[in-house]
Design an enzyme around this catalytic site. Structure first.
Site, mmCIF file in Angstrom:
data_model
loop_
_atom_site.group_PDB
_atom_site.id
_atom_site.type_symbol
_atom_site.label_atom_id
_atom_site.label_comp_id
_atom_site.label_asym_id
_atom_site.label_seq_id
_atom_site.Cartn_x
_atom_site.Cartn_y
_atom_site.Cartn_z
ATOM 1 N N ASN A 92 15.324 6.223 -20.909
ATOM 2 C CA ASN A 92 16.279 5.911 -22.289
ATOM 3 C C ASN A 92 15.686 4.543 -22.649
ATOM 4 O OD1 ASN A 92 18.564 4.906 -23.934
ATOM 5 N ND2 ASN A 92 18.571 3.525 -22.249
ATOM 6 N N TYR A 134 5.644 1.177 -32.247
ATOM 7 C CA TYR A 134 6.862 2.032 -32.082
ATOM 8 C C TYR A 134 6.750 3.384 -32.402
ATOM 9 C CZ TYR A 134 12.018 2.916 -31.501
ATOM 10 O OH TYR A 134 12.912 3.398 -31.012
ATOM 11 N N LYS A 165 6.713 6.718 -29.621
ATOM 12 C CA LYS A 165 7.743 7.596 -29.530
ATOM 13 C C LYS A 165 7.195 8.938 -30.197
ATOM 14 C CE LYS A 165 11.487 5.024 -28.609
ATOM 15 N NZ LYS A 165 12.016 5.328 -27.258
ATOM 16 N N THR A 203 23.528 -1.226 -31.686
ATOM 17 C CA THR A 203 23.159 -1.684 -30.273
ATOM 18 C C THR A 203 22.302 -3.057 -30.455
ATOM 19 O OG1 THR A 203 20.944 -0.504 -30.238
ATOM 20 C CG2 THR A 203 22.984 0.547 -29.115
HETATM 21 N N1 LIG Z 1 19.245 1.515 -31.345
HETATM 22 C C1 LIG Z 1 18.909 2.423 -32.383
HETATM 23 O O1 LIG Z 1 19.471 2.326 -33.559
HETATM 24 C C2 LIG Z 1 17.841 3.288 -31.936
HETATM 25 C C3 LIG Z 1 17.291 4.295 -32.835
HETATM 26 C C4 LIG Z 1 16.504 5.382 -32.357
HETATM 27 C C5 LIG Z 1 16.021 5.205 -31.007
HETATM 28 N N2 LIG Z 1 16.569 4.414 -30.302
HETATM 29 C C6 LIG Z 1 15.962 4.557 -28.986
HETATM 30 O O2 LIG Z 1 17.147 4.532 -28.014
HETATM 31 C C7 LIG Z 1 16.757 3.914 -26.558
HETATM 32 C C8 LIG Z 1 17.975 2.878 -26.367
HETATM 33 O O3 LIG Z 1 18.070 1.873 -27.293
HETATM 34 P P1 LIG Z 1 19.277 1.076 -27.434
HETATM 35 O O4 LIG Z 1 19.275 0.887 -28.872
HETATM 36 O O5 LIG Z 1 20.307 1.387 -26.419
HETATM 37 O O6 LIG Z 1 18.462 -0.388 -26.858
HETATM 38 P P2 LIG Z 1 18.946 -1.641 -26.484
HETATM 39 O O7 LIG Z 1 20.289 -1.970 -26.477
HETATM 40 O O8 LIG Z 1 18.082 -2.723 -26.763
HETATM 41 O O9 LIG Z 1 18.727 -1.573 -24.624
HETATM 42 C C9 LIG Z 1 17.553 -1.404 -23.933
HETATM 43 C C10 LIG Z 1 17.775 -0.952 -22.550
HETATM 44 O O10 LIG Z 1 16.326 -0.837 -22.046
HETATM 45 C C11 LIG Z 1 16.217 -1.718 -20.950
HETATM 46 N N3 LIG Z 1 14.936 -2.413 -21.007
HETATM 47 C C12 LIG Z 1 14.031 -2.976 -21.936
HETATM 48 N N4 LIG Z 1 13.074 -3.235 -21.468
HETATM 49 C C13 LIG Z 1 12.855 -3.238 -20.319
HETATM 50 C C14 LIG Z 1 12.118 -3.508 -19.198
HETATM 51 N N5 LIG Z 1 10.958 -3.992 -19.518
HETATM 52 N N6 LIG Z 1 12.215 -2.925 -17.857
HETATM 53 C C15 LIG Z 1 13.343 -2.202 -17.592
HETATM 54 N N7 LIG Z 1 14.262 -2.010 -18.552
HETATM 55 C C16 LIG Z 1 14.201 -2.535 -19.923
HETATM 56 C C17 LIG Z 1 17.425 -2.792 -21.213
HETATM 57 O O11 LIG Z 1 17.566 -3.456 -20.047
HETATM 58 P P3 LIG Z 1 17.348 -4.744 -19.282
HETATM 59 O O12 LIG Z 1 17.101 -5.719 -20.455
HETATM 60 O O13 LIG Z 1 18.677 -5.106 -18.255
HETATM 61 O O14 LIG Z 1 16.057 -4.575 -18.594
HETATM 62 C C18 LIG Z 1 18.547 -2.077 -21.761
HETATM 63 O O15 LIG Z 1 19.292 -1.521 -20.787
HETATM 64 C C19 LIG Z 1 15.580 3.323 -26.792
HETATM 65 O O16 LIG Z 1 14.562 4.166 -25.964
HETATM 66 C C20 LIG Z 1 15.420 3.354 -28.278
HETATM 67 O O17 LIG Z 1 13.864 3.459 -28.515
HETATM 68 C C21 LIG Z 1 17.413 3.447 -30.744
#
Ligand SMILES: NC(=O)c1ccc[n+]([C@@H]2O[C@H](COP(=O)([O-])OP(=O)(O)OC[C@H]3O[C@@H](n4cnc5c(N)ncnc54)[C@H](OP(=O)(O)O)[C@@H]3O)[C@@H](O)[C@H]2O)c1
Length: 265
Positions: free
Chosen positions: A102, A167, A171, A204
């Site tokens: 994730n 990005y 993906k 998020t």
């Molecule tokens: N939000 C959206 O609208 C959306 C839409 C489509 C897809 N997605 C996908 O859904 C997934 C989760 O997104 P989210 O929105 O929940 O993101 P988020 O709120 O930004 O959280 C990202 C998570 O990834 C971890 N992370 C980031 N960089 C890291 C690193 N270098 N090493 C280890 N962990 C890391 C962060 O933990 P730490 O900072 O503690 O390391 C955090 O727990 C992602 O793959 C994203 O591409 C999101």
């Protein structure tokens, strides 16, 4: 309280384990919590941790919880962590191993020629190389009756978006990786499942970062600001619940499929 389901087999106790990357916030946090309430022992990997919250939550649900602090974009650190996870798992009898890849990042944003090379490299390591290395290492070294991989993808994988050349590419590549791994497992008859999960737009930190970008880097920024204003972002909890339903119906999973949240809710 959810009852603990224990599988007794000759020589040991079979347990379901899940590894969730990026569970310190956002979607990953809700996915990890849902797994703890669904009989999974959970291992999380991210740079920061939610130790107390998760420990208490795991205790309440009579499951174990381990956290590994790791920058997944640092391949050496990722490799070391993957082998530590293997050691943890091999001390137990693993009935099912579920990996939810994730953790992800959306930056750097901007047209080709305007980006910093080291930021491109970090992004590719986190969004693409890390899931591939983690799955490869765990598949090679952990004996599990059932092995399931969920790669979190994005709608951006399937369209071109001005400023998201990095990005969309990672993906899109993770989708192809998922489909190829599924094909290999089908042809080898190894019974592994590999799916991608497209969560749609969620409220998020990642969406906050997108809204803070400028139009030169990301042309659609205004439409993403409007999504927030108009309350059109889903909560991470709602999205995690939709994924949990897919996980709970493993027998119905179509290997290699890209599951889209819009088709599940
Ligand atoms: N939000 C959206 O609208 C959306 C839409 C489509 C897809 N997605 C996908 O859904 C997934 C989760 O997104 P989210 O929105 O929940 O993101 P988020 O709120 O930004 O959280 C990202 C998570 O990834 C971890 N992370 C980031 N960089 C890291 C690193 N270098 N090493 C280890 N962990 C890391 C962060 O933990 P730490 O900072 O503690 O390391 C955090 O727990 C992602 O793959 C994203 O591409 C999101």
């Amino acid at each position: 309280m959810t009852p603990v389901r224990i599988y007794i087999v000759i020589g040991g106790i079979m347990m379901k384990f899940a590894i969730v990357t990026g569970a310190s916030r956002g979607l990953g946090e809700e996915v990890a919590k849902n797994l703890l309430t669904n009989d999974y022992h959970v291992i999380t990997i991210s740079r920061k941790r939610k130790t107390n919250d998760f420990k208490n939550f795991a205790n309440e649900n009579r499951q174990s919880y381990f956290h590994f602090s790791c920058d997944l974009s640092d391949l050496e650190s990722l490799n070391d962590t993957a082998h530590e996870v293997v050691k943890t798992l091999n001390k137990n009898t693993v009935e099912e191993l579920l990996i939810v890849n994730n953790a992800g990042m959306v930056t750097p944003m901007g047209p080709v020629g305007t980006l910093e090379n080291h930021e491109i490299a970090k992004h590719v390591s986190l969004n693409l190389t890390a899931p591939m290395l983690l799955v490869n290492t765990l598949k090679a070294h952990v004996e599990a009756d059932r092995f399931t991989v969920v790669n979190v993808t994005s709608g951006a994988a399937e369209k071109t978006i001005y400023g998201w050349n990095v990005y969309s590419s990672t993906k899109s590549a993770i989708n192809m990786y998922t489909q190829t791994a599924a094909l290999e497992s089908d042809e080898r008859g190894t019974n592994d499942l590999h799916i991608a999960f497209s969560p749609g737009v969620m409220d998020t930190d990642m969406q906050g970062e997108i809204r803070e970008s400028d139009q030169d880097s990301f042309k659609d920024v205004e439409s993403f600001r409007a999504l927030k204003k108009e309350g059109k972002l889903r909560s991470a909890k709602e999205v995690a619940d939709a994924l949990q339903k897919v996980i709970n119906n493993r027998d119905q999973i179509e290997n290699g499929k890209i599951y889209r949240v819009n088709e599940l809710i």
